[in-house]
Every structure is written in C-alpha cells, then in structure tokens.
Design a protein around this motif. Structure first.
Motif, PDB file in Angstrom:
ATOM      1  N   ARG A   1      28.130 127.846  53.730  1.00  0.00           N
ATOM      2  CA  ARG A   1      28.098 128.736  54.897  1.00  0.00           C
ATOM      3  C   ARG A   1      28.254 127.960  56.183  1.00  0.00           C
ATOM      4  O   ARG A   1      27.902 126.782  56.294  1.00  0.00           O
ATOM      5  CB  ARG A   1      26.822 129.580  54.886  1.00  0.00           C
TER       6      ARG A   1
ATOM      7  N   ALA B   1      26.914 128.600  60.120  1.00  0.00           N
ATOM      8  CA  ALA B   1      25.894 129.492  60.679  1.00  0.00           C
ATOM      9  C   ALA B   1      25.788 129.341  62.195  1.00  0.00           C
ATOM     10  O   ALA B   1      24.776 128.876  62.717  1.00  0.00           O
ATOM     11  CB  ALA B   1      24.558 129.191  59.999  1.00  0.00           C
ATOM     12  N   PRO B   2      26.818 129.698  62.928  1.00  0.00           N
ATOM     13  CA  PRO B   2      26.759 129.511  64.385  1.00  0.00           C
ATOM     14  C   PRO B   2      25.806 130.477  65.091  1.00  0.00           C
ATOM     15  O   PRO B   2      25.614 131.607  64.635  1.00  0.00           O
ATOM     16  CB  PRO B   2      28.199 129.759  64.844  1.00  0.00           C
ATOM     17  N   SER B   3      25.234 130.017  66.177  1.00  0.00           N
ATOM     18  CA  SER B   3      24.428 130.892  67.034  1.00  0.00           C
ATOM     19  C   SER B   3      25.360 131.379  68.139  1.00  0.00           C
ATOM     20  O   SER B   3      26.029 130.561  68.778  1.00  0.00           O
ATOM     21  CB  SER B   3      23.265 130.102  67.643  1.00  0.00           C
TER      22      SER B   3
ATOM     23  N   TYR C   1      14.420 129.879  63.863  1.00  0.00           N
ATOM     24  CA  TYR C   1      15.528 129.270  63.118  1.00  0.00           C
ATOM     25  C   TYR C   1      15.154 128.775  61.718  1.00  0.00           C
ATOM     26  O   TYR C   1      15.761 129.194  60.721  1.00  0.00           O
ATOM     27  CB  TYR C   1      16.137 128.131  63.967  1.00  0.00           C
TER      28      TYR C   1
ATOM     29  N   VAL D   1      16.695 130.576  58.243  1.00  0.00           N
ATOM     30  CA  VAL D   1      17.672 129.791  57.467  1.00  0.00           C
ATOM     31  C   VAL D   1      17.269 129.692  55.996  1.00  0.00           C
ATOM     32  O   VAL D   1      18.091 129.863  55.100  1.00  0.00           O
ATOM     33  CB  VAL D   1      17.793 128.366  58.065  1.00  0.00           C
TER      34      VAL D   1
ATOM     35  N   ARG E   1      26.180 120.691  57.243  1.00  0.00           N
ATOM     36  CA  ARG E   1      25.911 121.029  58.647  1.00  0.00           C
ATOM     37  C   ARG E   1      25.783 119.759  59.466  1.00  0.00           C
ATOM     38  O   ARG E   1      25.803 118.651  58.929  1.00  0.00           O
ATOM     39  CB  ARG E   1      24.647 121.871  58.758  1.00  0.00           C
TER      40      ARG E   1
ATOM     41  N   HIS F   1      20.581 118.324  62.196  1.00  0.00           N
ATOM     42  CA  HIS F   1      19.657 119.139  61.394  1.00  0.00           C
ATOM     43  C   HIS F   1      18.917 118.347  60.323  1.00  0.00           C
ATOM     44  O   HIS F   1      18.130 118.921  59.575  1.00  0.00           O
ATOM     45  CB  HIS F   1      20.397 120.314  60.767  1.00  0.00           C
TER      46      HIS F   1
HETATM   47  N1  GLU Z   1      22.472 127.975  63.959  1.00  0.00           N
HETATM   48  C1  GLU Z   1      22.443 126.590  63.626  1.00  0.00           C
HETATM   49  C2  GLU Z   1      23.345 125.820  64.565  1.00  0.00           C
HETATM   50  O1  GLU Z   1      24.187 126.452  65.195  1.00  0.00           O
HETATM   51  C3  GLU Z   1      22.888 126.402  62.193  1.00  0.00           C
HETATM   52  C4  GLU Z   1      22.251 125.301  61.510  1.00  0.00           C
HETATM   53  C5  GLU Z   1      22.441 125.288  60.008  1.00  0.00           C
HETATM   54  O2  GLU Z   1      23.591 125.217  59.575  1.00  0.00           O
HETATM   55  O3  GLU Z   1      21.445 125.367  59.290  1.00  0.00           O
HETATM   56  O4  GLU Z   1      23.207 124.636  64.719  1.00  0.00           O
END
Ligand code: GLU
Length: 219
Positions: A8, A10-12, A181, A185, A199, A203
């Motif tokens: 996946r 997963a953008p904010s 977050y 997740v 990612r 992270h």
């Molecule tokens: N929303 C997170 C970001 O934009 C995603 C992190 C992830 O992939 O777990 O950095």
C-alpha cells in the motif's frame, strides 16, 4: 494465511503528492506488479484539521498521471467505526487508558528529558488510576521497566532493534472517534491483509510502536 503480495501507499492529504511519496509509490507498484500482487491506495485523513479533499483529488490524479493506478482504495475517515471498536476493546481489557496530561505538561516533561539526555517518552501515572472521565487522550500501556528488545527485519537495513522501555505509553487516539496515525495504520494494514510495508525511512522509529500495538490487539 494467504501468500498474496499486497502493498500500500498511504499518503496524508495535507498537500499535493510529495515527491518522496511518488518514489515510494513507484517501489510499491513495481513490487506488486513483479509478484502479481495488489497495489492499494489508502488516504490517511484522520487529521481533519490538516487534511483537505482538494489534496486527496490531487494525489489521486498525480498517481494516475504517473501510471501508478491502484487495485483497491481506502480512506481512513470512512473507517472510524472500525478503529473505535478496537480502541474500546483495548480500554475494556485494561491495555489502554485515558491520559489527562495537558500539552504544556507533556512539553515540559519532554524538555526536561532532553536536558538530562534521556530518550523522550511519557510514562503516565494515570495508567494506574481509574479516573472517571473520558476526555483525555487514549494511550497504550507500555512496560517502562521492560528489559526486552523489540526486533524487526527491515529488508534493506537488516535486523532493527529497539528497547521497549524507551517507548513510553504511546498515544493511540485523541478520543474514541479520532485515532492517531500509529493506531489506524496497524488496524488498516491488518484488515486489508498487507503483506509487505514499503515506506519512507522516517517511519523506522514508528515500527516498534506499531509492533507493540499489534501485540496488544493480538494480531
Ligand atoms: N501517512 C503516512 C505518511 O504519509 C504513511 C506512513 C506509512 O506508510 O505507514 O508518511
């Protein structure tokens, strides 16, 4: 457990598609295609103050323009009931608790730890008290005296190790309807059967926290 490759991005939606996210999306997409797997787009819009529908549209358009079309789509703000159910379960089982410290108190604590060159963490005395109000933030109880090291296998870095006692009682949600977050997740990666997380390296420090949340949920 199925061996299907499912990854996946997963953008904010707090701005247009970031170049780093585009790069990470490309690696995810290539990995999915190479392994006949699925590439999932998940919009992480639980931070309502910073998220905007306009950016969600821009991100989707940009990914499509790059040719990185997704096989499935999820949006966290549509999944609040799912997070709530899991949060309530952790509270009922005594694995999570309400913390009533103010932002100022937490900031002061962090500054004092920095001065003493200690790892910043919040070990909350409220986990030992049963207070009859529910307006604090929800935290996971983490053993501050643990001697355990959490390990995970990062396919690029190798084995990464983290001392559990340095993590502190980590925040899961602002309230039952507003997950944060790390919590959302973990639930989403589990429920959507993600096989590999690809990612940004920023992270890495979230991964041990997410492992502790998984353990508390028994997943
Ligand atoms: N929303 C997170 C970001 O934009 C995603 C992190 C992830 O992939 O777990 O950095």
């Amino acid at each position: 457990m199925s061996n299907k490759i499912r990854v996946r991005i997963a953008p904010s939606p707090t701005g247009p598609l970031h170049i780093g996210t585009a790069r990470t999306a490309l690696f995810n997409w290539l990995f999915a295609k190479k392994n006949r797997g699925e590439f999932i787009l998940r919009i992480e819009d639980t931070d309502l103050e910073r998220s905007a529908p306009k950016f969600e549209e821009e991100i989707k358009d940009s990914l499509n323009w790059l040719g990185l079309e997704c096989d499935e789509f999820y949006k966290q703000s549509k999944r609040l009931d799912i997070y709530k159910k899991h949060l309530q379960k952790l509270l009922d089982e005594g694995k999570a608790f309400y913390c009533y410290h103010t932002v100022e108190e937490l900031k002061k604590e962090g500054e004092e730890q920095m001065k003493k060159k200690e790892a910043p963490r919040h070990v909350c005395e409220h986990k030992y008290k049963k207070l009859n109000k529910e307006d604090g933030i929800i935290r996971l109880k983490v053993n501050e005296n643990s001697t355990r090291t959490i390990h995970f296998n990062d396919l690029i870095r190798g084995i990464v190790e983290w001392q559990e006692k340095l993590i502190g009682d980590l925040s899961l949600a602002k309230n039952l309807n507003t997950p944060l977050y790390n919590f959302a997740v973990v639930i989403d990666d589990y429920e959507t059967k993600i096989s590999h997380v690809i990612r940004g390296e920023d992270h890495i420090s979230n991964t041990p926290k997410q492992i502790l949340i998984q353990e508390a949920l028994g997943i």
